[in-house]
Design a protein around this motif. Structure first.
Motif, PDB file in Angstrom:
ATOM      1  N   ARG A   1      21.355  -9.299  -9.345  1.00  0.00           N
ATOM      2  CA  ARG A   1      21.263  -8.435  -8.170  1.00  0.00           C
ATOM      3  C   ARG A   1      20.301  -7.311  -8.531  1.00  0.00           C
ATOM      4  NH1 ARG A   1      24.406  -7.708  -3.865  1.00  0.00           N
ATOM      5  NH2 ARG A   1      26.178  -8.754  -4.804  1.00  0.00           N
ATOM      6  N   CYS A   2      19.287  -7.129  -7.683  1.00  0.00           N
ATOM      7  CA  CYS A   2      18.263  -6.130  -7.957  1.00  0.00           C
ATOM      8  C   CYS A   2      18.861  -4.729  -7.956  1.00  0.00           C
ATOM      9  CB  CYS A   2      17.159  -6.238  -6.917  1.00  0.00           C
ATOM     10  SG  CYS A   2      15.913  -4.947  -7.073  1.00  0.00           S
ATOM     11  N   GLY A   3      18.506  -3.938  -8.979  1.00  0.00           N
ATOM     12  CA  GLY A   3      18.972  -2.561  -9.063  1.00  0.00           C
ATOM     13  C   GLY A   3      18.215  -1.631  -8.123  1.00  0.00           C
ATOM     14  N   GLY A   4      17.087  -2.112  -7.573  1.00  0.00           N
ATOM     15  CA  GLY A   4      16.296  -1.297  -6.664  1.00  0.00           C
ATOM     16  C   GLY A   4      16.711  -1.461  -5.214  1.00  0.00           C
ATOM     17  N   CYS A   5      16.711  -2.712  -4.731  1.00  0.00           N
ATOM     18  CA  CYS A   5      16.968  -2.955  -3.304  1.00  0.00           C
ATOM     19  C   CYS A   5      18.289  -3.674  -3.036  1.00  0.00           C
ATOM     20  CB  CYS A   5      15.806  -3.743  -2.689  1.00  0.00           C
ATOM     21  SG  CYS A   5      15.688  -5.456  -3.253  1.00  0.00           S
ATOM     22  N   GLY A   6      18.961  -4.144  -4.093  1.00  0.00           N
ATOM     23  CA  GLY A   6      20.270  -4.745  -3.905  1.00  0.00           C
ATOM     24  C   GLY A   6      20.255  -6.222  -3.538  1.00  0.00           C
TER      25      GLY A   6
ATOM     26  N   PHE B   1      12.725  -9.594 -12.517  1.00  0.00           N
ATOM     27  CA  PHE B   1      11.765  -8.799 -11.756  1.00  0.00           C
ATOM     28  C   PHE B   1      11.940  -9.154 -10.293  1.00  0.00           C
ATOM     29  CE2 PHE B   1       7.605  -8.312  -9.744  1.00  0.00           C
ATOM     30  CZ  PHE B   1       7.269  -7.033 -10.134  1.00  0.00           C
ATOM     31  N   CYS B   2      12.097  -8.147  -9.430  1.00  0.00           N
ATOM     32  CA  CYS B   2      12.383  -8.405  -8.017  1.00  0.00           C
ATOM     33  C   CYS B   2      11.088  -8.593  -7.223  1.00  0.00           C
ATOM     34  CB  CYS B   2      13.178  -7.248  -7.430  1.00  0.00           C
ATOM     35  SG  CYS B   2      13.527  -7.468  -5.665  1.00  0.00           S
ATOM     36  N   PRO B   3      10.916  -9.756  -6.575  1.00  0.00           N
ATOM     37  CA  PRO B   3       9.708  -9.973  -5.782  1.00  0.00           C
ATOM     38  C   PRO B   3       9.708  -9.169  -4.480  1.00  0.00           C
ATOM     39  CG  PRO B   3      11.166 -11.855  -5.574  1.00  0.00           C
ATOM     40  CD  PRO B   3      11.796 -10.923  -6.581  1.00  0.00           C
ATOM     41  N   GLU B   4      10.874  -8.637  -4.103  1.00  0.00           N
ATOM     42  CA  GLU B   4      10.968  -7.870  -2.853  1.00  0.00           C
ATOM     43  C   GLU B   4      10.495  -6.423  -3.034  1.00  0.00           C
ATOM     44  OE1 GLU B   4      11.824  -9.342  -0.010  1.00  0.00           O
ATOM     45  OE2 GLU B   4      12.124 -11.222  -1.100  1.00  0.00           O
ATOM     46  N   CYS B   5      10.941  -5.779  -4.120  1.00  0.00           N
ATOM     47  CA  CYS B   5      10.647  -4.346  -4.282  1.00  0.00           C
ATOM     48  C   CYS B   5       9.947  -4.003  -5.590  1.00  0.00           C
ATOM     49  CB  CYS B   5      11.927  -3.533  -4.137  1.00  0.00           C
ATOM     50  SG  CYS B   5      13.022  -3.642  -5.560  1.00  0.00           S
ATOM     51  N   GLY B   6       9.803  -4.992  -6.492  1.00  0.00           N
ATOM     52  CA  GLY B   6       9.071  -4.748  -7.732  1.00  0.00           C
ATOM     53  C   GLY B   6       9.899  -4.150  -8.855  1.00  0.00           C
TER      54      GLY B   6
END
Ligand SMILES: [Zn+2]
Length: 143
Positions: free
Chosen positions: A36-41, A50-55
Motif C-alpha cells: 500500500r503506497c505511503g503517499g496516496c494509499g 515505487f508507486c506509479p500513481e504518485c511516485g
C-alpha cells in the motif's frame, strides 16, 4: 529435482536481493499480501516499491483475502520450466479487485471454469542458491 541456475525462471526472494522479500516470506506462511503506497494509499498488484500513481517509494504491507475467483485461464502442455509437471494450468485469479497471474494446483484442467472460486495454495518452487525455499502464488479451485 535437479536445479539449473542458468535457466532459473523464479525471482530472487531473499532480503539481500529483493525489497519485496516480505511478500514471499508472508506467502510461505500462507498469507497473500501486497503493498500500500505511503503517499496516496493505493494498493498495488503486483507489490511495488515505487508507486506509479504518485511516485512515492514509501509503502506498507497489507493483507489480501486468501480467496478469489478464476477470471481467465490457459493450460500449458509442453515447454514448462524445470520442476513443473504438465499439464500446468495458468490463471488470472481476481482477488479484492486485483488480477493475480498465478497457477492452479490440485485441479483437473478439464474441470476449471471461469467464475470458479479459488483458495490461495502457495506453491514451493526450487530452493535458492542458499537453500532457502521460494514461493509462488498459486490457487486451488473449489469444487
Ligand atoms: Zn502512491
Amino acid at each position: 529435482m535437479s536445479y539449473f541456475r542458468a535457466i532459473d525462471p523464479f525471482p530472487l526472494e531473499s532480503a539481500e536481493h529483493n525489497r519485496l522479500h516480505e511478500f514471499y516470506a508472508r506467502l510461505g506462511e500462507g498469507r497473500l499480501s501486497t503493498t500500500r503506497c505511503g503517499g496516496c494509499g493505493q494498493t498495488a498488484w503486483p507489490p511495488r516499491v515505487f508507486c506509479p500513481e504518485c511516485g512515492s517509494d514509501a509503502f506498507t504491507w497489507t493483507e489480501l483475502p486468501g480467496e478469489g475467483v478464476v477470471h481467465a485461464f490457459t493450460v500449458q502442455e509442453t515447454g514448462l520450466p524445470a520442476g513443473f509437471d504438465a499439464p500446468r494450468v495458468f490463471a488470472i485469479v481476481k482477488v479484492d479487485g486485483h488480477r493475480i497471474f498465478s497457477i492452479l494446483v490440485g485441479v483437473d484442467p478439464a474441470r476449471v471454469r471461469i467464475g470458479q472460486r479459488a483458495r490461495l495454495t502457495p506453491l514451493r518452487v526450487a530452493y535458492d542458491a542458499k537453500g532457502q525455499p521460494r514461493w509462488l502464488p498459486a490457487f486451488t479451485p473449489a469444487g
